[in-house]
Design an enzyme around this catalytic site. Structure first.
Site, PDB file in Angstrom:
ATOM      1  N   ASP A  36     -10.108  -6.882 -13.743  1.00  0.00           N
ATOM      2  CA  ASP A  36      -8.395  -7.211 -13.587  1.00  0.00           C
ATOM      3  C   ASP A  36      -8.035  -8.289 -12.539  1.00  0.00           C
ATOM      4  OD1 ASP A  36      -8.413  -4.052 -12.115  1.00  0.00           O
ATOM      5  OD2 ASP A  36      -6.980  -4.412 -13.695  1.00  0.00           O
ATOM      6  N   ASP A 176      -3.393   2.764 -16.798  1.00  0.00           N
ATOM      7  CA  ASP A 176      -4.167   1.797 -16.036  1.00  0.00           C
ATOM      8  C   ASP A 176      -3.033   2.143 -14.371  1.00  0.00           C
ATOM      9  OD1 ASP A 176      -5.156  -1.527 -14.875  1.00  0.00           O
ATOM     10  OD2 ASP A 176      -5.356   0.170 -14.155  1.00  0.00           O
TER      11      ASP A 176
HETATM   12  C1  DX5 Z   1      -4.053  -2.001 -10.456  1.00  0.00           C
HETATM   13  C2  DX5 Z   1      -4.505  -2.551 -11.884  1.00  0.00           C
HETATM   14  C3  DX5 Z   1      -5.894  -1.274 -11.867  1.00  0.00           C
HETATM   15  C4  DX5 Z   1      -6.116  -0.702 -10.570  1.00  0.00           C
HETATM   16  C5  DX5 Z   1      -6.509   0.445 -10.484  1.00  0.00           C
HETATM   17  O1  DX5 Z   1      -3.363  -3.929 -10.784  1.00  0.00           O
HETATM   18  O2  DX5 Z   1      -4.452  -2.836 -12.596  1.00  0.00           O
HETATM   19  O3  DX5 Z   1      -6.607  -1.532 -12.921  1.00  0.00           O
HETATM   20  O4  DX5 Z   1      -7.673  -0.957  -9.930  1.00  0.00           O
HETATM   21  O5  DX5 Z   1      -7.186   0.954 -10.089  1.00  0.00           O
HETATM   22  P1  DX5 Z   1      -6.652   2.606  -9.042  1.00  0.00           P
HETATM   23  O6  DX5 Z   1      -7.618   3.802 -10.521  1.00  0.00           O
HETATM   24  O7  DX5 Z   1      -7.148   2.590  -7.692  1.00  0.00           O
HETATM   25  O8  DX5 Z   1      -5.171   2.296  -9.197  1.00  0.00           O
END
Ligand code: DX5
Length: 225
Positions: A36, A176
Site C-alpha cells: 500500500d 480491498d
Molecule cells: C487501504 C488499503 C488496504 C488496507 C486493507 O487504503 O488500500 O489495503 O490496508 O486493510 P483492511 O483489510 O484492514 O481493511
C-alpha cells in the site's frame, strides 16, 4: 469462474521486520503481496517507497503488487518494477491521462491494474479495460487499514465484472478494504476473485495460514453458491 487469489496488505505487519513478515505470508499460502503505497496527498497517510519493497524482495518469491495511492504515479513506475513488483495499480482519480499511464505501465514491463475509489463509477474505466489485467474496486475509502467494509460497493463490483465479461476480456476484479470472514462472501458473489485483506489476516487467533485458507474457502463457496 476465475480462480480466487488471496492477497495480504502489509499495512498491519510489523514494519521493523517486513522481510520476515513477507516470508511468513508466503509460508501461509498467499498468492501475492500488496504494497500500500501512500504519499500523504492522494490519501491522508504516508507509507513506504520502492527501496523498502526492494529490500523485502529477496525474502520471498511470491509476486508483489504495488497499490499506488499517490497523486502522480507516472514518474516512478519503473522504480516499482525495479523493486520487484509485477503488477502496478494506479488510481483512475490520480492521473490526467489514464489511457497513457496504463499503456506506460505495460511498457515498463508490468501488468496493469486500475483502482476505483468508492465514489468513482465503473464508467471511468470502461474505455481502458483492454489496457488492464485487473480492476480494483475499493471497498473502503483508501488510506487506512481496519475500516468497515462498504457492502454498498457490491452492485459496483457486479457492474465492473459485467463490463469485463461482455467484452470477453481476461481481467480480474480485486477488492480491498474491510475484507474478512463475514464480508468476503458478498464480494466474491458479486464478482470479485482477488481478495485483499489486512487486519482480518493478522487478527485470526488461529494464525495466518488458517486465515488465508478460511478466506479462500469462503470466497470459492460464494462463487459457486
Ligand atoms: C487501504 C488499503 C488496504 C488496507 C486493507 O487504503 O488500500 O489495503 O490496508 O486493510 P483492511 O483489510 O484492514 O481493511
Amino acid at each position: 469462474m476465475r480462480p480466487v487469489s488471496i492477497v495480504p496488505s502489509v499495512l498491519p505487519a510489523d514494519f521493523a521486520r517486513l522481510g520476515e513478515e513477507c516470508a511468513a505470508l508466503e509460508a501461509a499460502g498467499v498468492d501475492r503481496i500488496q504494497w500500500d503505497v501512500m504519499d500523504g496527498v492522494f490519501v491522508p497517510n504516508l507509507t513506504f517507497g520502492p527501496d523498502v519493497v526492494a529490500a523485502c524482495r529477496k525474502h520471498c518469491s511470491v509476486p508483489f503488487e504495488a497499490h499506488l495511492m499517490v497523486v502522480d504515479p507516472d514518474p516512478t513506475l519503473e522504480r516499482w518494477v525495479d523493486a520487484g513488483c509485477e503488477l502496478l495499480i494506479v488510481h483512475a482519480e490520480s492521473v490526467r491521462h489514464l489511457h497513457r499511464t496504463l499503456a506506460r505501465v505495460r511498457e515498463v514491463g508490468a501488468s496493469a491494474g486500475v483502482a476505483l475509489n468508492p465514489a468513482t463509477p465503473p464508467s471511468a474505466v470502461e474505455h481502458v479495460l483492454d489496457l488492464v489485467d485487473m480492476v480494483l474496486v475499493m471497498t473502503v475509502d483508501p488510506g487506512f487499514g481496519g475500516q468497515a467494509y462498504l457492502s454498498s460497493m457490491e452492485p459496483k463490483i457486479a457492474e465492473v465484472r459485467r463490463l469485463i465479461d461482455e467484452r470477453a476480456l481476461d481481467v480480474d476484479v480485486e477488492v480491498d478494504g474491510g475484507i474478512g470472514p463475514d464480508t468476503v462472501g458478498g464480494a466474491a458473489a458479486a464478482g470479485a476473485n482477488v481478495l485483499v485483506a489486512g487486519s482480518a489476516l493478522y487478527r485470526d487467533p488461529d494464525g495466518l495460514a488458517h486465515a488465508v485458507t478460511d478466506l479462500r474457502q469462503r470466497a470459492e463457496a460464494a462463487q459457486t453458491a
